[in-house]
Scaffold this motif. Structure first.
Motif, short mmCIF file in Angstrom:
data_model
loop_
_atom_site.label_atom_id
_atom_site.label_comp_id
_atom_site.label_asym_id
_atom_site.label_seq_id
_atom_site.Cartn_x
_atom_site.Cartn_y
_atom_site.Cartn_z
N UNK A 183 0.83 -1.21 0.00
CA UNK A 183 0.00 0.00 0.00
C UNK A 183 0.86 1.26 0.00
N UNK A 184 1.90 1.28 0.82
CA UNK A 184 2.79 2.45 0.88
C UNK A 184 3.49 2.66 -0.46
N UNK A 185 4.00 1.57 -1.03
CA UNK A 185 4.66 1.67 -2.33
C UNK A 185 3.69 2.18 -3.39
N UNK A 186 2.47 1.66 -3.39
CA UNK A 186 1.49 2.04 -4.39
C UNK A 186 1.12 3.51 -4.29
N UNK A 187 0.99 4.03 -3.08
CA UNK A 187 0.61 5.43 -2.89
C UNK A 187 1.66 6.36 -3.51
N UNK A 188 2.93 6.09 -3.22
CA UNK A 188 3.99 6.95 -3.74
C UNK A 188 4.24 6.71 -5.22
N UNK A 189 4.09 5.46 -5.65
CA UNK A 189 4.27 5.16 -7.07
C UNK A 189 3.24 5.87 -7.93
N UNK A 190 1.98 5.84 -7.49
CA UNK A 190 0.92 6.49 -8.26
C UNK A 190 1.12 7.99 -8.31
N UNK A 191 1.55 8.58 -7.20
CA UNK A 191 1.78 10.03 -7.20
C UNK A 191 2.89 10.41 -8.16
N UNK A 192 3.92 9.57 -8.25
CA UNK A 192 5.07 9.87 -9.10
C UNK A 192 4.82 9.56 -10.56
N UNK A 193 4.11 8.44 -10.84
CA UNK A 193 3.97 7.96 -12.21
C UNK A 193 2.67 8.38 -12.89
N UNK A 194 1.74 8.98 -12.15
CA UNK A 194 0.43 9.28 -12.73
C UNK A 194 0.54 10.12 -13.99
N UNK A 195 1.50 11.06 -14.00
CA UNK A 195 1.61 11.95 -15.15
C UNK A 195 2.19 11.25 -16.37
N UNK A 196 2.98 10.18 -16.17
CA UNK A 196 3.66 9.53 -17.29
C UNK A 196 3.11 8.16 -17.63
N UNK A 197 2.13 7.68 -16.88
CA UNK A 197 1.67 6.31 -17.09
C UNK A 197 1.05 6.13 -18.47
N UNK A 198 0.38 7.17 -18.98
CA UNK A 198 -0.24 7.06 -20.30
C UNK A 198 0.82 6.90 -21.38
N UNK A 199 1.90 7.69 -21.31
CA UNK A 199 2.96 7.59 -22.30
C UNK A 199 3.65 6.24 -22.25
N UNK A 200 3.88 5.73 -21.03
CA UNK A 200 4.55 4.43 -20.89
C UNK A 200 3.70 3.30 -21.45
N UNK A 201 2.40 3.32 -21.15
CA UNK A 201 1.51 2.29 -21.68
C UNK A 201 1.44 2.34 -23.20
N UNK A 202 1.33 3.54 -23.75
CA UNK A 202 1.24 3.68 -25.19
C UNK A 202 2.52 3.24 -25.88
N UNK A 203 3.67 3.50 -25.25
CA UNK A 203 4.94 3.05 -25.82
C UNK A 203 5.03 1.53 -25.85
N UNK A 204 4.57 0.87 -24.78
CA UNK A 204 4.57 -0.60 -24.75
C UNK A 204 3.62 -1.16 -25.79
N UNK A 205 2.46 -0.55 -25.94
CA UNK A 205 1.50 -1.01 -26.93
C UNK A 205 2.06 -0.86 -28.34
N UNK A 206 2.70 0.28 -28.61
CA UNK A 206 3.27 0.50 -29.93
C UNK A 206 4.33 -0.54 -30.26
N UNK A 207 5.15 -0.89 -29.28
CA UNK A 207 6.19 -1.90 -29.49
C UNK A 207 5.57 -3.26 -29.75
N UNK A 208 4.52 -3.62 -28.98
CA UNK A 208 3.88 -4.92 -29.16
C UNK A 208 3.19 -5.01 -30.52
#
Length: 285
Positions: free
Chosen positions: A92-117
């Motif tokens: 839970x602690x890891x998830x709280x800080x991870x989401x705060x840090x990655x929320x802005x970039x998660x869309x770009x990361x997912x789209x990059x993985x999808x494009x590669x696949x």
């Protein structure tokens, strides 16, 4: 009163499932939105298969937790419960800080993985993008519901989880279709603060279980006793126990751990927000 444990378990399960379910819904929505935008709707079936597989594994993990604890008794049960709650706090602690840090970039990361696949023509790669993202949320949820269920009833926890899931799915669909607006930054900040308090209660409960098992020292066994004012067996007491780990007669170690975790985690969580608000506005030319 036989029904006293239900309120806290229901509300706690609904709240946690809404938060976790919305994260999973947003991930699936981002993936489907990208595929639709790039004219790759033919891969929708793979995404739904990956999502279904992740949900199935998460349900199996939750069932394994509940059935395992049912086979244990005495000291073994206390140790297992303490370890499960300790794992839940860590995740839970890891998830709280991870989401705060990655929320802005998660869309770009997912789209990059999808494009590669898609470029590699990998069906497994496409399905795995959403599978592992949803699985992370699902396993976290299984741990949290198990922890809530220890101070409630399985029925109340289950109903609360279903209600929270329905809310999260409706919010996710509304955001995906553009019919509903939600300040995600504000949402994750507020829910993150509530989850920190929830995690502090879980950690104190884990300490209590380890003390019951004789792994940790008792120190001062009962630092205070407020059960005469607010009993743990009352409606509101059970509500606070399920959500925030309320204990009417905690040990000194439980209180110390609760205060330490809460103060350190809140400072680390709020510091970037305070710094951001204090930054001076750019000078006018």
């Amino acid at each position: 009163m036989a029904s006293t444990p239900k309120e806290g378990g229901f509300v706690g399960a609904a709240f946690l499932m809404t938060r976790e379910g919305l994260e999973a819904s947003l991930i699936v929505g981002i993936v489907l939105g990208y595929l639709a935008k790039t004219e790759n709707r033919r891969y929708f079936r793979l995404i739904w298969l990956g999502t279904a597989a992740a949900v199935a594994v998460s349900v199996a993990a939750g069932a394994a937790l509940f059935f395992t604890i049912g086979e244990l008794e005495g000291r073994s049960e206390q140790i297992f419960e303490g370890l499960a709650m300790l794992c839940a706090v860590s995740v839970l602690t890891w998830m709280i800080f991870w989401m705060r840090k990655q929320a802005a970039n998660i869309k770009k990361e997912l789209e990059a993985r999808l494009a590669s696949a898609i470029a590699a023509g990998s069906a497994i790669g496409l399905a795995s993008v959403v599978f592992f993202a949803v699985l992370r949320e699902g396993v976290e949820t299984a741990l949290f519901l198990f922890a809530i269920g220890e101070s409630s009833t399985p029925l109340a926890t289950g109903i609360g989880a279903v209600v929270g899931l329905a809310i999260s799915i409706s919010l996710g669909i509304g955001i995906y279709m553009g019919s509903r607006r939600l300040d995600l930054r504000q949402f994750f900040t507020v829910t993150g603060l509530l989850l920190i308090v929830f995690a502090a209660g879980l950690l104190a409960h884990a300490v209590h279980e380890f003390q019951e098992a004789g792994i940790l020292p008792e120190t001062v066994e009962h630092l205070w006793n407020t059960n005469a004012i607010l009993s743990e067996d009352s409606h509101f007491g059970k509500f606070l126990t399920a959500l925030f780990g309320y204990n009417g007669d905690p040990s000194a170690l439980e209180v110390g751990v609760w205060i330490t975790y809460l103060s350190v985690t809140l400072v680390l969580f709020l510091r970037p927000l305070i710094t951001w608000r204090r930054e001076p506005a750019p000078a006018q030319a």
